[in-house]
Design a protein around this motif. Structure first.
Motif, PDB file in Angstrom:
ATOM      1  N   THR A 105     -35.308 104.677  12.436  1.00  0.00           N
ATOM      2  CA  THR A 105     -35.925 104.165  13.821  1.00  0.00           C
ATOM      3  C   THR A 105     -37.546 104.294  13.890  1.00  0.00           C
ATOM      4  O   THR A 105     -37.995 103.575  14.879  1.00  0.00           O
ATOM      5  N   GLN A 106     -38.103 104.832  13.171  1.00  0.00           N
ATOM      6  CA  GLN A 106     -39.503 105.047  13.100  1.00  0.00           C
ATOM      7  C   GLN A 106     -40.401 103.772  13.149  1.00  0.00           C
ATOM      8  O   GLN A 106     -39.966 102.810  12.482  1.00  0.00           O
TER       9      GLN A 106
ATOM     10  N   SER B  29     -32.618  85.913   4.926  1.00  0.00           N
ATOM     11  CA  SER B  29     -33.240  86.573   5.963  1.00  0.00           C
ATOM     12  C   SER B  29     -33.755  88.035   5.466  1.00  0.00           C
ATOM     13  O   SER B  29     -33.337  88.695   4.410  1.00  0.00           O
ATOM     14  N   LEU B  30     -34.933  88.398   6.101  1.00  0.00           N
ATOM     15  CA  LEU B  30     -35.449  89.818   5.987  1.00  0.00           C
ATOM     16  C   LEU B  30     -34.642  90.948   6.195  1.00  0.00           C
ATOM     17  O   LEU B  30     -33.780  90.748   7.352  1.00  0.00           O
ATOM     18  N   LEU B  31     -34.422  91.965   5.912  1.00  0.00           N
ATOM     19  CA  LEU B  31     -33.670  93.168   6.119  1.00  0.00           C
ATOM     20  C   LEU B  31     -34.146  93.990   7.147  1.00  0.00           C
ATOM     21  O   LEU B  31     -35.521  94.121   7.415  1.00  0.00           O
TER      22      LEU B  31
ATOM     23  N   VAL C 199     -41.611  93.999   9.567  1.00  0.00           N
ATOM     24  CA  VAL C 199     -41.645  94.123   8.271  1.00  0.00           C
ATOM     25  C   VAL C 199     -42.415  95.332   8.164  1.00  0.00           C
ATOM     26  O   VAL C 199     -42.062  96.235   7.136  1.00  0.00           O
ATOM     27  N   SER C 200     -43.534  95.722   8.995  1.00  0.00           N
ATOM     28  CA  SER C 200     -44.173  96.861   8.588  1.00  0.00           C
ATOM     29  C   SER C 200     -43.500  98.049   9.002  1.00  0.00           C
ATOM     30  O   SER C 200     -43.404  99.151   8.109  1.00  0.00           O
ATOM     31  N   ASP C 201     -42.542  98.193   9.809  1.00  0.00           N
ATOM     32  CA  ASP C 201     -41.553  99.284  10.119  1.00  0.00           C
ATOM     33  C   ASP C 201     -40.727  99.528   8.876  1.00  0.00           C
ATOM     34  O   ASP C 201     -40.551 100.531   8.338  1.00  0.00           O
ATOM     35  N   MET C 202     -40.381  98.513   8.295  1.00  0.00           N
ATOM     36  CA  MET C 202     -39.231  98.600   7.127  1.00  0.00           C
ATOM     37  C   MET C 202     -40.125  99.195   5.989  1.00  0.00           C
ATOM     38  O   MET C 202     -39.482  99.694   4.965  1.00  0.00           O
TER      39      MET C 202
ATOM     40  N   PRO D  80     -37.184 105.116   6.070  1.00  0.00           N
ATOM     41  CA  PRO D  80     -36.615 105.098   4.421  1.00  0.00           C
ATOM     42  C   PRO D  80     -36.013 103.843   3.966  1.00  0.00           C
ATOM     43  O   PRO D  80     -35.535 102.993   4.716  1.00  0.00           O
ATOM     44  N   ALA D  81     -35.990 103.733   2.626  1.00  0.00           N
ATOM     45  CA  ALA D  81     -35.609 102.548   2.028  1.00  0.00           C
ATOM     46  C   ALA D  81     -34.854 102.700   0.672  1.00  0.00           C
ATOM     47  O   ALA D  81     -35.500 103.480  -0.181  1.00  0.00           O
TER      48      ALA D  81
END
Length: 448
Positions: free
Chosen positions: A251-252, A275-277, A282-285, A290-291
């Motif tokens: 959630t950061q 769709s984007l995830l 976008v910057s958060d993800m 974590p990814a």
């Protein structure tokens, strides 16, 4: 501006030099490419920096067998010291049929220069050289002491320079370290990279049976290793695409410059209708959370597959770790999650691969101030602060070895460079503008 004009006049030479470097197949993997190509690239770098006044130049062998180029250019007594970093090794070409131009031949097309390494990172070597050539063209000296380290195994991640730095701290000690292996938000939009995600890789193996079994005779009751692995992997993301590893915060948020959704979709070559995830921006993800990426799966290919239950299956997983999260803890959490969600009592083993801590730069020092002013003057627009999903473990080594040094990440790369992919390219304006940025920075920082 005189410096700008000098750099413009030097760009044909920069193109010719970059063409020579690109022609050297300096992939630091002797299983695929002759090591002589890396040796030639290292010698080319050494010779080029000798021409701009570096002394004590030599090739230093690192623990992984690669050779780094080291040299110094003394400044006035009492001058500040700046360490210039780049790497001459490049990624393998991957699928050469996917390239629209020759891999190892610099080719100009639609205003960009194509070829493996044009951006990552041979273009940054030419940025350094062009900046120094422009400063010296009128007889002016450089008002700082310069040190140079150009490594030869960054893309392989084998840690040669990471081992070398702490063992040779006095050799490399500097007030500011320019890590030139990143770049801007877009062509003409300068940026400093202030954070890097770390990584925590694992290989997970699933064993369900001692042999392949006929799916008609045993399917439905016998445990299936491939189905078990698919189930386990499916728990690592939720329906929105958020990474959902038990024990990790997803959630950061990112407090720096945003990455516009439309621009990201274009830069990432997202197909129409997709769709984007994730629930964040976008910057958060990309830079704050974590990814998890599945890099590969060992299982039967479709062609030639049989009607059989699979007794074993394996996957290689890459977990990107944002600043504020410990890579070792993240790797532990991933392993624990995989074992906890394994169904049907299948046997699970997890092998730890590479791990590296994330990095967050300090941005309140005089070098950052001078660099941002230089970028503004060179580009005519204010710079932004970006994160990067890629890992550069050397930055943490620099920080641990030289805790008082300012570490600045910058360079000629931007989203259209397609580094690590087929059709890598660099925009020559980025080499010119970043060379001007570097020259202006060295002038200002050295006289501040």
């Amino acid at each position: 501006m005189e410096l700008r004009e000098r750099i413009a006049g030097l760009m044909p030479r920069a193109k010719n030099d970059l063409a020579e470097l690109v022609a050297l197949k300096s992939v630091a993997d002797a299983r695929q490419f002759p090591p002589e190509e890396c040796d030639k690239a290292a010698q080319w770098v050494l010779d080029a920096f000798a021409e701009v006044g570096f002394t004590g130049l030599r090739l230093v062998e690192t623990a992984d067998g690669s050779k780094a180029v080291y040299g110094e250019r003394p400044g006035p007594p009492g001058a500040k010291t700046v360490l210039l970093y780049a790497h001459y090794d490049v990624q393998p070409p991957l699928d050469e049929d996917a390239w629209n131009t020759p891999v190892w031949q610099l080719t100009e097309r639609d205003g960009r220069w194509y070829g493996r390494g044009t951006a990552d990172c041979k273009g940054n070597i030419l940025m350094h050289l062009t900046a120094l050539r422009a400063m010296l063209a009128s007889g002016d000296d450089v008002p700082v002491t310069l040190k140079l380290i150009v490594e030869g195994s960054e893309e392989q991640g084998t840690g040669g320079l990471e081992d070398f730095v702490p063992k040779n701290a006095d050799l490399l000690r500097a007030d500011t370290i320019l890590v030139c292996d990143t770049g801007g938000a877009a062509v003409g939009r300068p940026a400093l990279t202030i954070s890097l995600r770390g990584l925590a890789n694992v290989i997970v193996s699933v064993e369900a049976l001692s042999s392949e079994m006929h799916s008609g005779m045993f399917g439905g009751a016998a445990p299936d290793a491939l189905a078990a692995l698919i189930h386990m992997l499916s728990t690592l993301r939720d329906d929105r695409g958020n990474t959902t590893i038990q024990g990790l915060d997803n959630t950061q948020t990112w407090s720096g410059a945003p990455y516009p959704t439309e621009q990201f979709a274009a830069d990432a070559h997202v197909l129409n209708g997709e769709s984007l995830l994730g629930d964040g921006t976008v910057s958060d993800m990309l830079w704050a959370r974590p990814a998890l990426t599945v890099l590969g799966i060992d299982c039967p290919p479709v062609v030639g597959s049989a009607a059989a239950i699979q007794p074993h299956a394996k996957a290689r997983l890459n977990l990107r770790v944002p600043p504020g999260m410990d890579a070792g803890h993240a790797q532990d959490a991933l392993i624990a999650h995989l074992k906890a969600v394994a169904p049907w009592g299948v046997h699970v083993t997890v092998e730890r691969e590479a791990s590296g801590q994330p990095f967050l730069a300090r941005t309140d020092g005089p070098a950052y101030t001078a660099l941002r002013e230089a970028m503004h003057e060179a580009y005519g627009v204010e710079s932004t602060s970006l994160g990067q999903g890629g890992s550069i473990p050397l930055c943490n080594v620099f920080h641990d070895t030289f805790p008082d040094a300012e570490i600045i990440l910058m360079g000629v790369e931007e989203p259209l460079t397609l580094m690590h992919a087929p059709n890598e390219s660099v925009h020559p304006d980025e080499i010119a503008n970043m060379a001007l940025t570097e020259a202006l920075f060295l002038q200002r920082y050295g006289t501040a």
